[in-house]
Design an enzyme around this catalytic site. Structure first.
Site, PDB file in Angstrom:
ATOM      1  N   GLU B  58       0.853  -1.186   0.000  1.00  0.00           N
ATOM      2  CA  GLU B  58       0.000   0.000   0.000  1.00  0.00           C
ATOM      3  C   GLU B  58       0.886   1.232   0.000  1.00  0.00           C
ATOM      4  OE1 GLU B  58      -3.733  -1.657   2.649  1.00  0.00           O
ATOM      5  OE2 GLU B  58      -2.799   0.244   3.181  1.00  0.00           O
ATOM      6  N   ASP B  69      -6.215   9.562   9.943  1.00  0.00           N
ATOM      7  CA  ASP B  69      -4.869   9.132  10.311  1.00  0.00           C
ATOM      8  C   ASP B  69      -4.386   9.737  11.620  1.00  0.00           C
ATOM      9  OD1 ASP B  69      -3.934   7.301   8.248  1.00  0.00           O
ATOM     10  OD2 ASP B  69      -4.271   8.992   6.898  1.00  0.00           O
ATOM     11  N   TYR B 184     -10.985  -4.648   3.249  1.00  0.00           N
ATOM     12  CA  TYR B 184     -10.059  -4.176   4.280  1.00  0.00           C
ATOM     13  C   TYR B 184     -10.862  -3.958   5.549  1.00  0.00           C
ATOM     14  CZ  TYR B 184      -6.248  -1.229   6.247  1.00  0.00           C
ATOM     15  OH  TYR B 184      -5.243  -0.691   7.020  1.00  0.00           O
TER      16      TYR B 184
END
Lengths: 405, 287
Positions: B58, B69, B184
């Site tokens: 990734e 994040d 995911y």
């Protein structure tokens, strides 16, 4: 670019939260179920007369609504043109329009059983309003505020602490409103079960832009009634400052379908649009996706968001509510901009002539009023939203004027 | 139930998971931010990762406002930005990587705005041509599928969807409808590089997802050590490690923020340890 005139400018957004191409729900999957829950809860509350009655009661007895519509006779005389009225939303409890929205959302959060409230704040007005309603209902309150803003808005930081809120400084990015919003979203992702995110402006993912507008549109609804009582007719021109745009949409919304009314939003031009150091997303930006919605943003050619600049912390945001982007593209609302220096002049003019120290945010709107009023006839009715009082800004203004306190 | 792409995909992701299934082991998926801190260091690390045991890679695309994040990846983005990283340059890095490696799938991970500004069609064409196999775009839930997900699938680009602990059974079909390549699973409700889920919680979550999809399920967020990666690999088809690698990059820069002499080796050593954890996991479990 002008899009086809819709049947009404007041019917948006659509079911997915879009105003034309703007708005939407661009958030991480973790947050999607929460946002859908907020939407469901808000739809249910809207349909419940008991909710509206409770909100009306608090707005009347706690917030102090309706706020007056005041004829600014000295300013009118000084400018020598249109009759200038101020919608006195700075007289609300906590000193700004922000509490209208906080009251609505906190009652919603309580219905949803949430125990912890988070918020972002720029000037600190929304943080203070959030801390206030959390104190009122005994809820935990965490306010994210950029470290830069904490410095320039010290009085509001202390007010939030007095009200029992925890103020968390945000040092990432430029340490202003956009970064505070990023941090609040990160908090929400990590505390999905008990936390409600009380967004302070008409931005963010659907349903926030529509919901916050609904809580602020009382401003314009009151103006309609008050102006009819005062002058026997509707106003000719409406002016309001725009950061995210909640006070402006609050004033504008009820009048959007009255074609004869000129509606003007005033963005912050900072040091000047040409310097690149400004916060005028419509004037100097282009459509993009940030903080859950598509809207006009200050950004570079690679889609990286640029830092906004304004002397007013409340306008210092690189985006704008999606409904404003749509009203801009459709041409219904005219958006202009005013620099830091011009706003400072208007700030002083209003203080001296009317005995009202305005917040730096509405000082931007006032500056544009001063530009256009002299050109308008004496029977022209102009309403400006005095959306906040200036006590919080005295240190900033003193510094800008070179005065040592 | 997985989406059919209209143009043929590169086939690399499908081939990789088929080979892993044959070998009976899980995939190790490292994440690094493109151009953190330089294009050269990124390329050196990328080129070394397959030999260090990376099955899929990734590659982060910088965005100024990475809402999902944590501090480690935020800082990586700032380092990349300070070096002038752009989307176009990220695609160039992939193109360079592909000159030596035509087998290891590359997934670009980031946020929508830089792609939107690049132009969706142009981006998909350029990314495909550079050798990108799939996209993970954090702020595009199924509600906004028409923006990029559907055009990506039409262009033969995998669109890897995120499922999270808040994605309940009622919502899951919508999340799965157009996901492709793999799924995911974000193992915690939170941001990258912070809390970690327990193996039991991850195992139960993966089992639930497997009831709804035949796609491989990768697990990420909060996996920081070879031991944690091994634990995840016992219950999932792939383990993704991002923040811990990115933090190691941060810890091996000189005072000017440039790569220290042993940066690449240090990162690849760590990747090797993580890969060993992932690849040995099921063997270990069987013993």
């Amino acid at each position: 670019m002008t899009i086809e005139r819709p049947n009404s400018y007041r019917s948006g957004p659509d079911g997915k939260g879009h105003f034309g191409i703007f708005g939407g729900r661009y958030v991480a999957e973790t947050l999607m179920p929460l946002i859908l829950e907020v939407e469901r809860a808000y739809d249910a509350a809207k349909a419940d007369p008991a909710y509206q009655a409770e909100l009306d009661d608090y707005l009347k007895h706690y917030v102090g609504r309706p706020s007056p519509l005041y004829f600014a006779s000295r300013l009118t005389e000084h400018l020598g043109g249109a009759k200038i009225y101020f919608k006195r939303d700075e007289l609300n409890h906590t000193g700004a329009h922000k509490i209208n929205n906080c009251m609505g959302q906190i009652l919603l959060a309580r219905r949803m059983g949430k125990k912890r409230i988070i918020a972002e704040t720029g000037a600190g007005q929304h943080g203070v309003a959030t801390a206030t309603v959390c104190a009122l209902f005994g809820l935990d309150c965490v306010v994210y505020m950029g470290a830069t803003d904490i410095e320039r808005q010290a009085p509001n930081v202390f007010r939030m602490k007095l009200l029992g809120a925890e103020v968390r400084p945000v040092t990432s990015g430029t340490a202003t409103l956009k970064d505070a919003m990023n941090e609040a979203l990160r908090d929400w992702v990590a505390n999905v079960d008990d936390t409600y995110y009380l967004i302070g402006t008409v931005a963010g993912p659907h349903p926030y832009p529509a919901m916050v507008r609904d809580f602020q549109k009382v401003i314009g609804e009151e103006v309609r009634e008050q102006m009819l009582a005062a002058e026997g007719r509707l106003p000719d021109t409406l002016v309001a400052c725009i950061g995210g745009g909640s006070n402006a949409i609050g004033l504008f919304h009820d009048f959007l379908d009255e074609d004869s009314i000129d509606i003007i939003g005033v963005e912050a031009a900072g040091h000047g649009i040409e310097t690149g150091e400004h916060a005028a997303s419509l004037t100097g930006g282009r459509p993009g996706v940030l903080h859950g919605n598509r809207t006009f943003l200050l950004q570079d050619g690679d889609g990286q968001i640029l830092d906004a600049h304004s002397i007013s912390a409340g306008l210092d945001y690189p985006g704008i509510g999606p409904e404003h982007s749509w009203l801009h593209e459709s041409g219904r609302v005219n958006y202009v901009s005013v620099t830091d220096a011009e706003a400072l002049e208007a700030f002083q003019l209003c203080s001296r002539l009317e005995g009202i120290i305005p917040a730096l945010e509405p000082a931007h709107a006032l500056c544009h009023v001063a530009r256009i009023a002299p050109e308008l006839p004496g029977d022209h009715l102009l309403v400006m939203n005095m959306c906040g009082r200036g006590d919080k800004d005295v240190f900033t203004v003193a510094e800008a004027l070179g005065v040592q306190l | 139930m997985s989406a059919q792409t209209s143009a043929p995909t590169s086939g690399r992701i499908e081939a990789r998971f088929a080979a892993l299934a044959e070998e009976g082991r899980a995939a190790f998926i490292p994440f690094i931010m493109a151009a953190d801190p330089t294009v050269e260091s990124t390329l050196d690390i990328l080129k070394g990762l397959p030999a260090a045991g990376a099955d899929i890679i990734e590659l982060g695309v910088i965005f100024s406002d990475p809402m999902a994040d944590g501090p480690a990846i935020q800082a990586a983005g700032l380092r990349a930005k300070a070096g002038g990283a752009t989307v176009r340059q990220t695609l160039e890095i992939v193109r360079q990587f592909r000159t030596d490696d035509d087998a290891t799938p590359i997934i670009l991970m980031g946020y929508y705005n830089p792609i939107y500004i690049y132009g969706v069609d142009a981006f998909l064409a350029d990314a495909r041509q550079a050798g990108v196999d799939g996209l993970i775009v954090v702020d595009l839930p199924p509600e906004e599928d028409s923006e990029l997900c559907l055009p990506a699938l039409a262009a033969g680009m995998h669109f890897v969807r995120l499922a999270t602990p808040t994605t309940d059974d009622k919502r899951l079909p919508a999340v799965l409808e157009h996901t492709s390549g793999f799924l995911y699973y974000v193992s915690i409700a939170g941001i990258t590089g912070t809390a970690s889920a327990t193996q039991d919680a991850i195992g139960a979550a993966v089992a639930r997802l497997k009831n709804h999809t035949d796609l491989p399920v990768a697990v990420g967020f909060g996996i920081k050590t070879p031991e944690q990666a091994a634990a995840v690999a016992q219950v999932a088809d792939a383990a993704v490690v991002g923040s811990a690698i990115v933090q190691l990059i941060a810890d091996n820069l000189d005072d000017n923020g440039q790569p220290a002499a042993d940066l690449v080796d240090t990162v690849l050593d760590f990747a090797r340890a993580l890969a060993a954890g992932v690849h040995g996991a099921r063997q270990q479990a069987a013993e």
